[in-house]
Design a protein around this motif. Sequence first.
Motif, PDB file in Angstrom:
ATOM      1  N   ALA A  97       0.827  -1.207   0.000  1.00  0.00           N
ATOM      2  CA  ALA A  97       0.000   0.000   0.000  1.00  0.00           C
ATOM      3  C   ALA A  97       0.862   1.257   0.000  1.00  0.00           C
ATOM      4  CB  ALA A  97      -0.932  -0.014   1.207  1.00  0.00           C
ATOM      5  N   LEU A  98       1.933   1.254   0.787  1.00  0.00           N
ATOM      6  CA  LEU A  98       2.833   2.402   0.809  1.00  0.00           C
ATOM      7  C   LEU A  98       3.513   2.598  -0.545  1.00  0.00           C
ATOM      8  CD1 LEU A  98       4.500   1.955   4.320  1.00  0.00           C
ATOM      9  CD2 LEU A  98       2.646   3.504   3.702  1.00  0.00           C
ATOM     10  N   LEU A  99       3.977   1.507  -1.133  1.00  0.00           N
ATOM     11  CA  LEU A  99       4.634   1.597  -2.437  1.00  0.00           C
ATOM     12  C   LEU A  99       3.670   2.091  -3.513  1.00  0.00           C
ATOM     13  CD1 LEU A  99       6.745  -1.684  -2.373  1.00  0.00           C
ATOM     14  CD2 LEU A  99       7.618   0.649  -2.224  1.00  0.00           C
ATOM     15  N   LYS A 100       2.436   1.618  -3.489  1.00  0.00           N
ATOM     16  CA  LYS A 100       1.461   2.062  -4.492  1.00  0.00           C
ATOM     17  C   LYS A 100       1.127   3.539  -4.312  1.00  0.00           C
ATOM     18  CE  LYS A 100      -0.671  -2.305  -5.815  1.00  0.00           C
ATOM     19  NZ  LYS A 100      -1.925  -3.109  -5.896  1.00  0.00           N
ATOM     20  N   SER A 101       1.105   4.022  -3.075  1.00  0.00           N
ATOM     21  CA  SER A 101       0.910   5.450  -2.854  1.00  0.00           C
ATOM     22  C   SER A 101       2.049   6.253  -3.447  1.00  0.00           C
ATOM     23  CB  SER A 101       0.790   5.736  -1.351  1.00  0.00           C
ATOM     24  OG  SER A 101      -0.382   5.180  -0.812  1.00  0.00           O
ATOM     25  N   ILE A 102       3.272   5.805  -3.203  1.00  0.00           N
ATOM     26  CA  ILE A 102       4.453   6.471  -3.767  1.00  0.00           C
ATOM     27  C   ILE A 102       4.372   6.479  -5.291  1.00  0.00           C
ATOM     28  CG2 ILE A 102       6.952   6.249  -4.058  1.00  0.00           C
ATOM     29  CD1 ILE A 102       6.968   5.141  -1.118  1.00  0.00           C
ATOM     30  N   PHE A 130       6.507  -7.108  -5.343  1.00  0.00           N
ATOM     31  CA  PHE A 130       6.517  -5.669  -5.590  1.00  0.00           C
ATOM     32  C   PHE A 130       6.852  -5.364  -7.050  1.00  0.00           C
ATOM     33  CE2 PHE A 130       7.938  -5.065  -0.892  1.00  0.00           C
ATOM     34  CZ  PHE A 130       6.640  -5.329  -0.471  1.00  0.00           C
ATOM     35  N   ALA A 131       7.734  -6.160  -7.636  1.00  0.00           N
ATOM     36  CA  ALA A 131       8.079  -5.970  -9.043  1.00  0.00           C
ATOM     37  C   ALA A 131       6.895  -6.298  -9.946  1.00  0.00           C
ATOM     38  CB  ALA A 131       9.282  -6.835  -9.409  1.00  0.00           C
ATOM     39  N   ARG A 132       6.125  -7.297  -9.560  1.00  0.00           N
ATOM     40  CA  ARG A 132       4.981  -7.724 -10.365  1.00  0.00           C
ATOM     41  C   ARG A 132       3.782  -6.792 -10.198  1.00  0.00           C
ATOM     42  NH1 ARG A 132       4.565 -12.269  -8.238  1.00  0.00           N
ATOM     43  NH2 ARG A 132       2.839 -11.846  -6.808  1.00  0.00           N
ATOM     44  N   GLU A 133       3.602  -6.257  -8.987  1.00  0.00           N
ATOM     45  CA  GLU A 133       2.370  -5.536  -8.666  1.00  0.00           C
ATOM     46  C   GLU A 133       2.503  -4.018  -8.720  1.00  0.00           C
ATOM     47  OE1 GLU A 133       0.091  -7.200  -5.386  1.00  0.00           O
ATOM     48  OE2 GLU A 133       1.311  -9.012  -5.494  1.00  0.00           O
ATOM     49  N   THR A 134       3.703  -3.518  -8.986  1.00  0.00           N
ATOM     50  CA  THR A 134       3.900  -2.084  -9.221  1.00  0.00           C
ATOM     51  C   THR A 134       4.806  -1.923 -10.432  1.00  0.00           C
ATOM     52  OG1 THR A 134       5.958  -1.675  -7.991  1.00  0.00           O
ATOM     53  CG2 THR A 134       3.906  -1.767  -6.700  1.00  0.00           C
ATOM     54  N   ARG A 135       4.904  -0.693 -10.898  1.00  0.00           N
ATOM     55  CA  ARG A 135       5.848  -0.383 -11.978  1.00  0.00           C
ATOM     56  C   ARG A 135       7.105   0.266 -11.427  1.00  0.00           C
ATOM     57  NH1 ARG A 135       0.952   1.170 -13.556  1.00  0.00           N
ATOM     58  NH2 ARG A 135       1.398   3.392 -13.199  1.00  0.00           N
ATOM     59  N   LEU A 136       7.247   0.257 -10.131  1.00  0.00           N
ATOM     60  CA  LEU A 136       8.392   0.869  -9.474  1.00  0.00           C
ATOM     61  C   LEU A 136       9.654   0.030  -9.631  1.00  0.00           C
ATOM     62  CD1 LEU A 136       6.665   1.814  -6.102  1.00  0.00           C
ATOM     63  CD2 LEU A 136       7.420   3.447  -7.853  1.00  0.00           C
ATOM     64  N   HIS A 137      10.777   0.715  -9.649  1.00  0.00           N
ATOM     65  CA  HIS A 137      12.072   0.047  -9.461  1.00  0.00           C
ATOM     66  C   HIS A 137      12.338   0.058  -7.947  1.00  0.00           C
ATOM     67  CE1 HIS A 137      16.295  -1.086 -10.205  1.00  0.00           C
ATOM     68  NE2 HIS A 137      16.549  -0.277  -9.189  1.00  0.00           N
ATOM     69  N   VAL A 138      12.260  -1.107  -7.314  1.00  0.00           N
ATOM     70  CA  VAL A 138      12.388  -1.210  -5.861  1.00  0.00           C
ATOM     71  C   VAL A 138      13.647  -1.996  -5.513  1.00  0.00           C
ATOM     72  CG1 VAL A 138      11.331  -1.968  -3.710  1.00  0.00           C
ATOM     73  CG2 VAL A 138       9.883  -1.176  -5.590  1.00  0.00           C
ATOM     74  N   GLU A 139      14.482  -1.402  -4.678  1.00  0.00           N
ATOM     75  CA  GLU A 139      15.621  -2.107  -4.105  1.00  0.00           C
ATOM     76  C   GLU A 139      15.467  -2.089  -2.589  1.00  0.00           C
ATOM     77  OE1 GLU A 139      19.471  -0.965  -5.581  1.00  0.00           O
ATOM     78  OE2 GLU A 139      18.671  -0.462  -7.571  1.00  0.00           O
ATOM     79  N   ALA A 140      16.115  -3.032  -1.924  1.00  0.00           N
ATOM     80  CA  ALA A 140      16.027  -3.105  -0.464  1.00  0.00           C
ATOM     81  C   ALA A 140      17.399  -3.402   0.105  1.00  0.00           C
ATOM     82  CB  ALA A 140      15.036  -4.182  -0.030  1.00  0.00           C
ATOM     83  N   THR A 141      17.687  -2.796   1.247  1.00  0.00           N
ATOM     84  CA  THR A 141      18.937  -3.063   1.956  1.00  0.00           C
ATOM     85  C   THR A 141      18.696  -2.955   3.450  1.00  0.00           C
ATOM     86  OG1 THR A 141      21.299  -2.479   2.071  1.00  0.00           O
ATOM     87  CG2 THR A 141      19.740  -0.651   2.010  1.00  0.00           C
ATOM     88  N   THR A 142      19.573  -3.546   4.219  1.00  0.00           N
ATOM     89  CA  THR A 142      19.582  -3.392   5.672  1.00  0.00           C
ATOM     90  C   THR A 142      20.813  -2.558   6.006  1.00  0.00           C
ATOM     91  OG1 THR A 142      18.414  -5.474   6.038  1.00  0.00           O
ATOM     92  CG2 THR A 142      19.722  -4.609   7.885  1.00  0.00           C
ATOM     93  N   TYR A 143      20.611  -1.389   6.570  1.00  0.00           N
ATOM     94  CA  TYR A 143      21.700  -0.412   6.641  1.00  0.00           C
ATOM     95  C   TYR A 143      22.907  -0.931   7.408  1.00  0.00           C
ATOM     96  CZ  TYR A 143      20.637   1.029  11.474  1.00  0.00           C
ATOM     97  OH  TYR A 143      20.471   1.046  12.835  1.00  0.00           O
ATOM     98  N   PHE A 144      22.687  -1.701   8.485  1.00  0.00           N
ATOM     99  CA  PHE A 144      23.838  -2.131   9.284  1.00  0.00           C
ATOM    100  C   PHE A 144      24.590  -3.286   8.626  1.00  0.00           C
ATOM    101  CE2 PHE A 144      19.939  -3.772  11.359  1.00  0.00           C
ATOM    102  CZ  PHE A 144      20.121  -5.152  11.251  1.00  0.00           C
TER     103      PHE A 144
END
Length: 248
Positions: A97-102, A130-144
């Motif tokens: 939901a947050l990604l679709k708002s963005i 997320f890749a299938r359900e949005t058109r966003l380019h989404v990457e994820a990382t854990t900062y530490f």
Amino acid sequence: MTSVLWQDLTAEELRARAARDAVVVLPVASIEQHGPHLPVGVDTVLCGGVCKAAAERAADVDVVVAPTLWCGMAEHHMAFGGTFTFDIPTYRAVLLALLKSIERHGFHRVLIVNGHGGNIAALTAFLPDFARETRLHVEATTYFLLAEAALGPLLEDQAGVQHACEVETSMMMALAPGALREPRLGEAFGARGGLPGRANVSRHRSFREMTETGVVGDARRASVEKGRACLDACAAALAGLLREMGRA
């Protein structure tokens, strides 16, 4: 200097950022027990603080830092109290939901920055959705984890972040002065050999099985100076990733 924080900007300013193809940083964290000496908001405070510092450091890249999602996957901390947790379907639905708002606001690139170990497996599993359900380019990382090589030399008793430990306690001293319950710091150690388990075998464990104090590591090694150095290392690593995304 214009703020990098989504909540500080007007809707018009955010539309302009989207038109310039700004990268949206979405911090995701947790509210959970952090031993006898730290408040339950540690992961949320630290993740938001690192993301803000990194975005300001990467000033040559147009970056907007969204509000931090403060609830995550924290079932393993529930036995200590003070903890909120999602189940998998709810967490996936909230993030989507947050990604679709963005996306609906015209942004195209999102970096999910995680600040809680319990979220890592879920985020990795969600990325294909997320890749299938949005058109966003989404990457994820854990900062530490992104900054792990830089954190190691700064520490006395551990190679990286554990839980309510030397790193997290030091960073809270730097980012949230006054949050530390100093009279309880002498009790803030536990499971210093790391989390138990067998290689290549997984099962759910409550933190109650691992540590009596809720701490993994030794917070007695913490200091403000160490916290500032750790924050700088984490912000630098994340800023480097933002610059890479900005060039893509």
